[in-house]
Design an enzyme around this catalytic site. Structure first.
Site, PDB file in Angstrom:
ATOM      1  N   GLU A 188     -89.886 -31.891 -94.725  1.00  0.00           N
ATOM      2  CA  GLU A 188     -89.909 -30.975 -95.870  1.00  0.00           C
ATOM      3  C   GLU A 188     -89.430 -29.582 -95.470  1.00  0.00           C
ATOM      4  OE1 GLU A 188     -93.952 -31.417 -97.323  1.00  0.00           O
ATOM      5  OE2 GLU A 188     -93.293 -32.906 -98.778  1.00  0.00           O
ATOM      6  N   GLU A 268     -92.524 -40.190 -99.815  1.00  0.00           N
ATOM      7  CA  GLU A 268     -93.960 -39.930 -99.984  1.00  0.00           C
ATOM      8  C   GLU A 268     -94.289 -40.084-101.465  1.00  0.00           C
ATOM      9  OE1 GLU A 268     -95.426 -36.238 -98.474  1.00  0.00           O
ATOM     10  OE2 GLU A 268     -94.558 -36.513 -96.473  1.00  0.00           O
TER      11      GLU A 268
END
Length: 584
Positions: A188, A268
């Site tokens: 991320e 995710e």
């Protein structure tokens, strides 16, 4: 006691105020690639779609790794995803831990033995609601270091770490006969302030150097265009993450802006959410998760369910968010497998969805582990922290005109006691303040052993105290977990700025780094070994006492079949407990 084993455990309580190539298949002609022409993965030349679940080996005792992996396979998953926390394996510079619960190679081999592929996320930054996002606290010894960037000192440390970890992973890659099909680079990154593509290029180069050119390397970012712009890099396949609150079509359209061709991937897909101290347990309805999962799979996308099994933040490994909010010991995550690894209703709801797209394996699902109630345990007082400094700080304190941080006294986790004297009479309540919110994260305050209250980060920055000039002022400061996400991950602990008494800066500090774990195991674990040498106490929620060590014993009788079994422990009347390792 004949016929019994005695388990001892010690607790630091702040009552009432809060707180080899085994199992590897032959590697010939094994391939895992991206088929850009048909928007899919190819495994050994055949179309492949993974349905994966996250499990963090660092949050599950090694004894239970196989049990949890089997349960994941029986839910219909064909892969698992796991992070590698750098600080878990290198808690101090060049002091590596890869045995026992730290044996990541064994965990990956177990996954293969069970019949699961592996998606590896080795960082170096992982987030994961883990202390400092997996980055070692000792990196902060250079106070000006810019984490997750091209800072030369940071890159040197990362390079050395990757040179230790990635060669261990190379033999476990799918094309080399192992189960690892894809490897994530960073995590991320588009959500971080640096947006340093030279840093990503450095990582890409090092990952390719150690793992070769055949492995699929990828990135993960939130499903927003700006995140993928900073988090993506040519040579790294861009994937997205999102949960039940997102429009599936819109989220994958964001991925398509970075990757016009190739497989759709949600790295995710959130089955639940994280918790914070003092807040209710987070839950996400099983029906909502099932509906979104169906939509993802119906589009032919690949998905990883985060988390499928959350586990526990053992020791001091929990993280925190900003505004400062620490995560608790539990990382249950409202996942399909509970913190204890038990089967939940959500497990079976999601299994039914997966069954519509992948055939379930034959055989029984391992049952939830049996539990046993061992009864009440009397806790007996050993010593207050201030009474045990000779044991807790055997190398002696550090003297300093002004407070030093945990890092400056080489204390990375746990507790540090800061001591000075009152420079004036405080016969009436006098404000002790942290004007710059410099208590990181919680300080238990006393004067000559008399408790005064608590200072807490972002919450209580001033406390009225009383005492005579020359009295001993103690602040026992607790590190409650480093920030794991965002621009504040360089999270220094302790007294990170000056304290004032009635607006005057306090000086002349004596600082005690406390080795609580070693002290408990070697000196404080069993009431001194003498019957009656400990004081039994009852507790009332109406008063605050100083943090104190307590011990308790319970027996596991050999005459009862199937013991020992798992159990849960409760502390009625207590609100802040640090549980140290027990003995059998």
């Amino acid at each position: 006691m004949p016929g019994a084993r005695v388990r001892s455990f010690s607790l630091l309580l702040a009552p009432l105020l809060l707180c080899c190539a085994h199992g590897l298949r032959h590697a010939s002609q094994k391939t895992f690639k991206i088929d850009y022409s048909r928007d899919r993965f190819l495994k050994d030349g055949q179309p492949f779609r993974y349905i994966s679940g996250s499990i963090h080996y660092s949050r599950v005792p090694r004894f239970y790794w196989k049990d949890r992996l089997l349960k994941m396979k029986m839910a219909g998953l064909n892969a698992i995803q796991t992070y590698v926390p750098w600080n878990f394996h290198e808690p101090q510079p060049e002091k590596y831990q890869f045995a026992g619960d730290h044996d990541v190679e064994h965990f990956i081999q177990l996954a293969q033995d069970v019949g699961l592929l592996v998606i590896l996320r080795p960082g170096p930054y992982i987030c994961a609601e883990w202390d400092m996002g997996g980055l070692p606290a000792w990196l902060l010894e250079k106070e000006s270091i810019v984490l997750r960037s091209s800072d030369p000192d940071y890159l040197a440390a990362v390079d050395k770490w990757l040179g230790v970890l990635l060669p261990k992973m190379k033999r476990l890659l799918y094309q080399n006969g192992g189960p690892i099909i894809t490897v994530q680079v960073e995590n991320e990154y588009g959500s971080y302030i640096a947006c340093d593509h030279n840093y990503l290029r450095f990582l890409l180069k090092r990952f390719r150097y150690y793992l070769g050119d055949d492995v699929v390397l990828f990135t993960t970012d939130g499903a927003q265009e700006r995140f993928l712009q900073c988090g993506g890099l040519q040579g790294l396949y861009s994937t997205v993450d999102f949960g039940t609150g997102n429009n599936v079509t819109a989220a994958f359209q964001i991925q398509r802006k970075s990757e016009p061709k190739g497989p759709l991937v949600n790295s995710e897909f959130y089955t639940g959410w994280l918790d914070h101290w003092g807040s209710p347990h987070s839950t996400v309805k099983s029906e909502d998760v099932a509906s979104s999962l169906y939509d993802i799979l119906d589009r032919g996308a690949n998905v990883n369910l985060y988390m499928f099994m959350g586990g526990t933040n053992f020791g001091y490994w929990n993280g925190a968010n900003i505004p400062y909010a620490a995560q608790p010991t539990s990382y249950d995550y409202d996942a399909p497998l509970s913190e204890a690894g038990d089967l939940t209703d959500k497990y079976f709801v999601l299994q039914k969805v997966i069954q519509k797209f992948n055939p379930l394996p034959e055989g029984p699902i391992p049952p939830s582990t049996p539990k046993f109630a061992y009864g009440k345990v009397v806790l007996k007082k050993l010593k207050a922290v201030g009474e045990a400094l000779d044991i807790l700080c055997p190398s002696g304190p550090v003297k300093s005109l002004y407070p030093l941080t945990f890092i400056q006294v080489k204390q990375y986790f746990g507790f540090v006691l800061y001591r000075t004297t009152l420079p004036q009479n405080c016969s009436s309540p006098t404000p002790l303040s942290s004007p710059l919110d410099g208590v990181h994260d919680r300080a238990y305050v006393s004067v000559d052993g008399v408790p005064q209250g608590v200072l807490e980060r972002n919450s209580v920055t001033t406390l009225n105290i009383m005492g005579k000039a020359g009295a001993t002022l103690d602040l026992l400061v607790e590190n409650m977990g480093r920030v794991n996400y965002g621009k504040h991950i360089n999270d220094f602990k302790g007294l990170v700025s000056n304290l004032t008494l009635n607006s005057n800066i306090l000086t002349g500090w004596t600082i005690f780094p406390l080795d609580t774990e070693d002290a408990v195991q070697t000196h404080l674990g069993s009431c001194g070994g003498q019957e009656g040498s400990c004081q039994s106490e009852s507790h009332s929620s109406s008063s605050y006492r100083l943090p104190t060590f307590y011990a308790g014993n319970f027996s596991i009788f050999s005459g009862i079949p199937d013991l020992p079994q798992d159990t849960f422990i409760q502390f009625p009347g207590w609100t802040k407990v640090c549980d140290f390792m027990g003995r059998v």
